[in-house]
Design an enzyme around this catalytic site. Structure first.
Site, PDB file in Angstrom:
ATOM      1  N   HIS A 159       0.839  -1.211   0.000  1.00 46.19           N
ATOM      2  CA  HIS A 159       0.000   0.000   0.000  1.00 46.19           C
ATOM      3  C   HIS A 159       0.869   1.255   0.000  1.00 46.19           C
ATOM      4  CE1 HIS A 159      -2.905  -2.942   1.886  1.00 46.19           C
ATOM      5  NE2 HIS A 159      -3.668  -2.393   0.960  1.00 46.19           N
TER       6      HIS A 159
ATOM      7  N   ASP B 179      -3.332  -7.799  -7.832  1.00 44.46           N
ATOM      8  CA  ASP B 179      -4.632  -8.276  -8.306  1.00 44.46           C
ATOM      9  C   ASP B 179      -4.736  -7.919  -9.788  1.00 44.46           C
ATOM     10  OD1 ASP B 179      -7.203  -9.042  -8.748  1.00 44.46           O
ATOM     11  OD2 ASP B 179      -7.871  -8.399  -6.770  1.00 44.46           O
TER      12      ASP B 179
END
Ligand code: PAF
Length: 284
Positions: free
Chosen positions: A37, A150
């Site tokens: 992140h 992802d």
């Protein structure tokens, strides 16, 4: 760093930045931050004047038997990490704000969504697309940054944004791995010590395909078999959901691999469902 829990306060700040001529980057997240992140936040800071990070564990992307209730959360730590990574504002809406009673509109991009992860998570990408489009509408960013871990999600969001003429540039950021190769994920916190010890074999198997590709193997069936054979011996705790060698940008299956091909996989390891992917031509 500003923290917003309501839409009017967020929108007021966004328009004041706009009036001052500032560009805005959005990093949509579900929180429980790790270095992956932080990489998205830093990339966003290099792409726009102001960075907004949303933290919202989006209920509509979880299936009824999935881990919505157990999904790890630590909002205080998340705020500290965002602050340390020069984020300008965090948007932390409640579920009732994003999905008020009577909410009944969904965004879907079915041909990319109903494959790979979508086969066992049929409503997942519908929930992702819907919440991401809502976040785009609320924050009105110039650019939005998503993790390449992802890979399918990134492809689905690009398609959704393109098809609906959403005026946001979509940027991917490379996934971040632990020193032993395990891709960082909030869901790694579900692993027991024994599962964690075996988890790096997921990536080691994918690297096997990269090595064979480098040595000249191009048949995707052979590359896939080599990975599965490696896992059968070295990764007995992992239960493979899927492993495909695909054309990266389009997610189309290919028989002969080329420089755009990616190995993409999802594997159950104990309570965790881990996803990972590698570009065959880029890894050593
Ligand atoms: O990747 C995620 O964390 C989520 O799917 C996203 C994009 C924030 C939407 O809820």
């Amino acid at each position: 760093m500003l923290v917003f829990e309501t839409v009017p306060a967020l929108k007021a700040q966004i328009s004041s930045w706009r009036q001052a001529g500032r560009s805005i980057a959005l990093v949509p997240t579900m929180g429980f931050f790790h270095q992956g992140h932080a990489t998205l936040m830093r990339k966003a800071a290099g792409l726009a004047d102001k960075v907004v990070v949303s933290i919202f564990v989006n209920p509509t992307q979880f299936g009824p038997q999935e881990d919505l209730g157990a999904y790890p959360r630590d909002p205080e730590r998340d705020r500290a990490i965002a602050r340390a990574n020069r984020v300008d504002a965090v948007f932390m809406p409640g579920a009732e704000l994003m999905y008020p009673p009577g909410f009944d509109t969904w965004v879907e991009s079915p041909s990319l969504s109903r494959r790979l992860c979508g086969l066992v998570r049929p409503a997942h990408f519908r929930g992702v697309c819907t919440v991401v489009l809502k976040l785009f509408n609320l924050v009105q960013p110039d650019v939005a940054v998503f993790g390449e871990k992802d890979w399918q999600q990134l492809a689905v969001i690009r398609r959704m944004a393109g098809d609906l003429d959403v005026n946001v540039r979509i940027e991917g950021a490379p996934l971040v791995r632990e020193a032993d190769g395990l891709a960082l994920s909030s869901r790694n916190s579900y692993l027991t010590p024994e599962e964690r010890a075996q988890a790096p074999e997921l990536y080691m198997g994918l690297k096997k395909a990269c090595r064979l590709y480098r040595e000249g193997e191009r048949e995707t069936a052979a590359l896939g078999k080599a990975v599965r054979d490696y896992w059968a011996v070295n990764f007995p705790l992992g239960k493979v959901d899927y492993l495909h060698i695909l054309d990266g940008p389009s997610l189309e299956e290919v028989r002969i691999a080329d420089s755009r091909s990616r190995a993409v996989t999802a594997v159950y390891l104990g309570k965790a469902r881990l996803i990972d992917n590698v570009l065959l031509s880029e890894n050593d």
